[in-house]
Motif scaffolding. Structure first.
Motif, PDB file in Angstrom:
ATOM      1  N   LEU A   1       0.883  -1.213   0.020  1.00 39.37           N
ATOM      2  CA  LEU A   1       0.043  -0.188  -0.176  1.00 39.37           C
ATOM      3  C   LEU A   1       0.821   1.176  -0.216  1.00 39.37           C
ATOM      4  CD1 LEU A   1      -2.845  -1.018   2.387  1.00 39.37           C
ATOM      5  CD2 LEU A   1      -3.118  -0.333   0.095  1.00 39.37           C
ATOM      6  N   GLY A   2       2.092   1.059   0.652  1.00 36.21           N
ATOM      7  CA  GLY A   2       3.069   2.417   0.378  1.00 36.21           C
ATOM      8  C   GLY A   2       3.605   2.444  -0.607  1.00 36.21           C
ATOM      9  N   GLY A   3       3.307   1.658  -1.869  1.00 31.56           N
ATOM     10  CA  GLY A   3       3.848   1.969  -3.069  1.00 31.56           C
ATOM     11  C   GLY A   3       5.090   0.913  -3.663  1.00 31.56           C
ATOM     12  N   ASN A   4       5.410   0.085  -2.735  1.00 32.34           N
ATOM     13  CA  ASN A   4       6.405  -0.830  -3.025  1.00 32.34           C
ATOM     14  C   ASN A   4       5.454  -2.101  -3.916  1.00 32.34           C
ATOM     15  OD1 ASN A   4       8.371  -2.707  -3.377  1.00 32.34           O
ATOM     16  ND2 ASN A   4       9.072  -2.474  -1.223  1.00 32.34           N
ATOM     17  N   ALA A   5       5.674  -2.052  -5.141  1.00 26.54           N
ATOM     18  CA  ALA A   5       4.880  -3.129  -5.813  1.00 26.54           C
ATOM     19  C   ALA A   5       5.134  -4.545  -5.357  1.00 26.54           C
ATOM     20  CB  ALA A   5       5.194  -2.954  -7.598  1.00 26.54           C
ATOM     21  N   ALA A   6       6.559  -4.858  -5.124  1.00 25.34           N
ATOM     22  CA  ALA A   6       7.091  -6.151  -4.639  1.00 25.34           C
ATOM     23  C   ALA A   6       7.895  -5.988  -3.398  1.00 25.34           C
ATOM     24  CB  ALA A   6       7.803  -6.645  -5.998  1.00 25.34           C
ATOM     25  N   PRO A   7       7.311  -5.915  -2.407  1.00 28.60           N
ATOM     26  CA  PRO A   7       8.028  -5.961  -1.312  1.00 28.60           C
ATOM     27  C   PRO A   7       8.795  -7.133  -0.998  1.00 28.60           C
ATOM     28  CG  PRO A   7       5.704  -5.566  -0.702  1.00 28.60           C
ATOM     29  CD  PRO A   7       5.862  -6.048  -2.100  1.00 28.60           C
ATOM     30  N   GLY A   8       9.933  -7.032  -0.372  1.00 31.89           N
ATOM     31  CA  GLY A   8      10.973  -8.055  -0.105  1.00 31.89           C
ATOM     32  C   GLY A   8      11.110  -8.488   1.357  1.00 31.89           C
ATOM     33  N   GLU A   9      12.136  -9.517   1.639  1.00 31.79           N
ATOM     34  CA  GLU A   9      12.220  -9.902   2.809  1.00 31.79           C
ATOM     35  C   GLU A   9      12.626  -8.638   3.613  1.00 31.79           C
ATOM     36  OE1 GLU A   9      14.321 -13.390   5.593  1.00 31.79           O
ATOM     37  OE2 GLU A   9      14.721 -13.093   3.523  1.00 31.79           O
ATOM     38  N   ALA A  10      13.516  -7.746   3.389  1.00 28.95           N
ATOM     39  CA  ALA A  10      14.164  -6.774   4.149  1.00 28.95           C
ATOM     40  C   ALA A  10      13.050  -5.502   4.288  1.00 28.95           C
ATOM     41  CB  ALA A  10      15.269  -5.991   3.212  1.00 28.95           C
ATOM     42  N   ASP A  11      12.345  -5.345   3.517  1.00 30.49           N
ATOM     43  CA  ASP A  11      10.745  -4.689   3.676  1.00 30.49           C
ATOM     44  C   ASP A  11      10.092  -4.982   4.861  1.00 30.49           C
ATOM     45  OD1 ASP A  11      11.777  -2.775   1.411  1.00 30.49           O
ATOM     46  OD2 ASP A  11      10.849  -4.286   0.010  1.00 30.49           O
ATOM     47  N   ILE A  12       9.763  -6.306   4.631  1.00 26.85           N
ATOM     48  CA  ILE A  12       8.914  -6.740   5.675  1.00 26.85           C
ATOM     49  C   ILE A  12       9.505  -6.987   7.111  1.00 26.85           C
ATOM     50  CG2 ILE A  12       7.777  -8.955   6.555  1.00 26.85           C
ATOM     51  CD1 ILE A  12       7.168  -9.638   3.353  1.00 26.85           C
ATOM     52  N   LYS A  13      10.744  -7.166   6.950  1.00 24.06           N
ATOM     53  CA  LYS A  13      11.474  -7.047   8.364  1.00 24.06           C
ATOM     54  C   LYS A  13      11.631  -5.848   9.143  1.00 24.06           C
ATOM     55  CE  LYS A  13      14.331 -11.639   8.033  1.00 24.06           C
ATOM     56  NZ  LYS A  13      15.453 -12.257   8.193  1.00 24.06           N
TER      57      LYS A  13
ATOM     58  N   ALA B   1      10.719 -10.821  13.066  1.00 22.20           N
ATOM     59  CA  ALA B   1      10.177 -11.508  11.757  1.00 22.20           C
ATOM     60  C   ALA B   1      10.728 -12.803  11.611  1.00 22.20           C
ATOM     61  CB  ALA B   1      10.392 -10.859  10.420  1.00 22.20           C
ATOM     62  N   ASP B   2       9.804 -14.008  11.409  1.00 25.31           N
ATOM     63  CA  ASP B   2      10.447 -15.283  11.270  1.00 25.31           C
ATOM     64  C   ASP B   2      10.720 -15.606   9.699  1.00 25.31           C
ATOM     65  OD1 ASP B   2      10.715 -17.868  11.574  1.00 25.31           O
ATOM     66  OD2 ASP B   2       8.630 -18.776  11.396  1.00 25.31           O
ATOM     67  N   ALA B   3      11.990 -15.803   9.606  1.00 23.70           N
ATOM     68  CA  ALA B   3      12.304 -15.898   8.162  1.00 23.70           C
ATOM     69  C   ALA B   3      11.740 -16.965   7.414  1.00 23.70           C
ATOM     70  CB  ALA B   3      13.862 -15.815   8.113  1.00 23.70           C
ATOM     71  N   GLU B   4      11.364 -17.917   7.829  1.00 25.82           N
ATOM     72  CA  GLU B   4      10.718 -19.196   7.361  1.00 25.82           C
ATOM     73  C   GLU B   4       9.291 -18.422   6.840  1.00 25.82           C
ATOM     74  OE1 GLU B   4       8.884 -23.491   8.215  1.00 25.82           O
ATOM     75  OE2 GLU B   4      10.680 -22.769   9.103  1.00 25.82           O
ATOM     76  N   ARG B   5       8.605 -17.909   7.606  1.00 23.24           N
ATOM     77  CA  ARG B   5       7.328 -17.497   7.206  1.00 23.24           C
ATOM     78  C   ARG B   5       7.246 -16.384   6.119  1.00 23.24           C
ATOM     79  NH1 ARG B   5       3.345 -17.497  12.614  1.00 23.24           N
ATOM     80  NH2 ARG B   5       3.804 -19.849  13.033  1.00 23.24           N
ATOM     81  N   VAL B   6       8.121 -15.493   6.201  1.00 27.34           N
ATOM     82  CA  VAL B   6       8.408 -14.579   5.212  1.00 27.34           C
ATOM     83  C   VAL B   6       8.494 -14.984   3.964  1.00 27.34           C
ATOM     84  CG1 VAL B   6       9.835 -12.484   4.554  1.00 27.34           C
ATOM     85  CG2 VAL B   6       9.138 -12.829   6.873  1.00 27.34           C
ATOM     86  N   GLN B   7       9.678 -15.909   3.871  1.00 28.63           N
ATOM     87  CA  GLN B   7      10.040 -16.626   2.741  1.00 28.63           C
ATOM     88  C   GLN B   7       8.677 -17.406   1.937  1.00 28.63           C
ATOM     89  OE1 GLN B   7      12.707 -16.252   0.559  1.00 28.63           O
ATOM     90  NE2 GLN B   7      13.280 -14.754   2.160  1.00 28.63           N
TER      91      GLN B   7
END
Length: 106
Positions: A12-24, A34-40
């Motif tokens: 929603l903030g404008g990042n069309a494809a958020p990555g692991e770093a964005d989520i963390k 953040a649980d890395a396994e769930r993020v992946q």
């Protein structure tokens, strides 16, 4: 659920494809690790999908009008006018503030 919420916030903030770093980064800003396994897993499931566009298209099919009252709707459908409701004036009696034997500040 926290990982999904962080992904959606990034999208929603404008990042069309958020990555692991964005989520963390989003999760760490509120003190959640953040649980890395769930993020992946989430990223692999949503790879190549535009979740915001998909969500908007699904919301377009949701009815957003108010419900029609059964008596008013039936009368209007039959061609008759619904009877006007009389406004009844009710006297509102002011209740005195009673102690009820205790106080919040005692």
């Amino acid at each position: 659920m926290k990982v999904v919420a962080a992904y959606l916030l990034a999208a929603l903030g404008g990042n069309a494809a958020p990555g692991e770093a964005d989520i963390k980064k989003i999760l760490s800003s509120v003190g959640v690790e953040a649980d890395a396994e769930r993020v992946q897993k989430l990223l692999s499931e949503l790879e190549g999908k535009d979740v915001i566009a998909a969500g908007i298209s699904k919301l377009a099919s949701v009815p957003s009008g108010g419900a029609v009252a059964a008596s008013g709707g039936a009368a209007a459908a039959a061609g008759g006018a619904a009877p006007a409701e009389e406004k009844k004036e009710e006297k509102v009696e002011e209740e005195e503030d009673e102690d009820m034997g205790f106080s919040l500040f005692d």
